[in-house]
Design an enzyme around this catalytic site. Sequence first.
Site, short mmCIF file in Angstrom:
data_model
loop_
_atom_site.label_atom_id
_atom_site.label_comp_id
_atom_site.label_asym_id
_atom_site.label_seq_id
_atom_site.Cartn_x
_atom_site.Cartn_y
_atom_site.Cartn_z
N LYS A 208 0.87 -1.17 0.00
CA LYS A 208 0.00 0.00 0.00
C LYS A 208 0.91 1.22 0.00
CE LYS A 208 -3.05 2.79 2.78
NZ LYS A 208 -3.91 2.95 3.96
N GLY B 296 -8.77 9.37 8.90
CA GLY B 296 -9.19 9.54 10.29
C GLY B 296 -10.24 10.60 10.51
N ALA C 130 -9.65 5.46 3.25
CA ALA C 130 -9.55 6.63 4.13
C ALA C 130 -10.78 7.53 4.07
CB ALA C 130 -8.32 7.48 3.82
N GLY C 131 -11.17 7.99 5.26
CA GLY C 131 -12.23 8.99 5.38
C GLY C 131 -13.59 8.44 5.75
N ASN D 40 -9.78 2.05 9.05
CA ASN D 40 -9.09 1.71 10.30
C ASN D 40 -9.74 2.44 11.48
OD1 ASN D 40 -5.55 1.36 11.14
ND2 ASN D 40 -7.28 1.37 12.50
N THR D 41 -9.62 3.78 11.47
CA THR D 41 -10.01 4.56 12.64
C THR D 41 -11.48 4.35 13.01
OG1 THR D 41 -8.41 6.20 11.89
CG2 THR D 41 -9.90 6.87 13.65
#
Lengths: 65, 258
Positions: free
Chosen positions: B97, B158, B185-186, B207-208
Amino acid sequence: MNLTVNGEEKAVSAATLADLLPELEFEGDWLATAVNSELIAADEREAFQLSEGDKVEILAPMQGG
Amino acid sequence: MVTFYDKEVASRFLLGTAQYPSPQILSEAAKAGEVDILTVSLRRETAGGQQAGQKFWELIQNLGVHVLPNTAGCHSARDAILTAKMARDLFKTNWIKLEVIGNSDTLQPDPFQLVEAAEELCADGFEVFPYMTDDLVLAERLLEVGCKVLMPWCAPIGSAAGPLNLTALRTLRSYFPDTPLVVDAGLGRPSHATTVMELGYDAVLLNTAVAKAGDPVAMARAFKHGIEAGREGYLAGMLEPRDFATPSTPLIGQAVFS
């Protein structure tokens, strides 16, 4: 010989990268190494001769996104 | 099933491994989400017996998933390339990645350094998953240099903001119908994942939103359902919105009372 290992100054007696790892108590087969911004693969550490002032990076798996 | 570089995986849910309350919760979240691909990073190891990398690596291996190493934190093509090479040596995978950050506040990828790094890594046999903005021309360049997967953000890492530019995401999907597209992401909520999967995206990476949820394990399960709902909706063929009402009950046979 004086090296910079992961950003810290170290005085070591190891002549090769393979010998450096146990001297600094890095153990295991989950490490990745680079010297002076060049990858030194696991199977190249035995033959890799360290030189005064080398900058050594020793990385391990870590949490990431 | 979805295919990334000739490797078939069942799950369309790629999960990051950072910021969980404990390794045990990470492990349970990955199982609850039925995740097949986990992202991992590389960081400086501590000397002298306190080696965190070992335990983490054992945990990941025990989960039996594909590992997608990242180059998180790199701000130049040069650093990202070296990190990728170190990751390949350690994880024994050509997958990477590729993250090259261009702005520290937004963690926006640097498109110029990204293409430079992707070109060198693809030529060196890597199978690159580029973390990118949703820019069409950037996508074209990345495909030209050898990437076979694209991973546009939908909002800053995040931020939990959800898809900020559906038009751009739609454009990428329509331009590259045969390229696996992963929103990376996001995403903040399961419904965000549903939304991008409804656009026809192949998978999401987050992830977050899971790791920092009140109950990460339950949230991983919720995202799994959200992703599956969006995918099934996309495949089932959705109606386009209309400006006026259309009666759902047939008018034929309706009683006339006056």
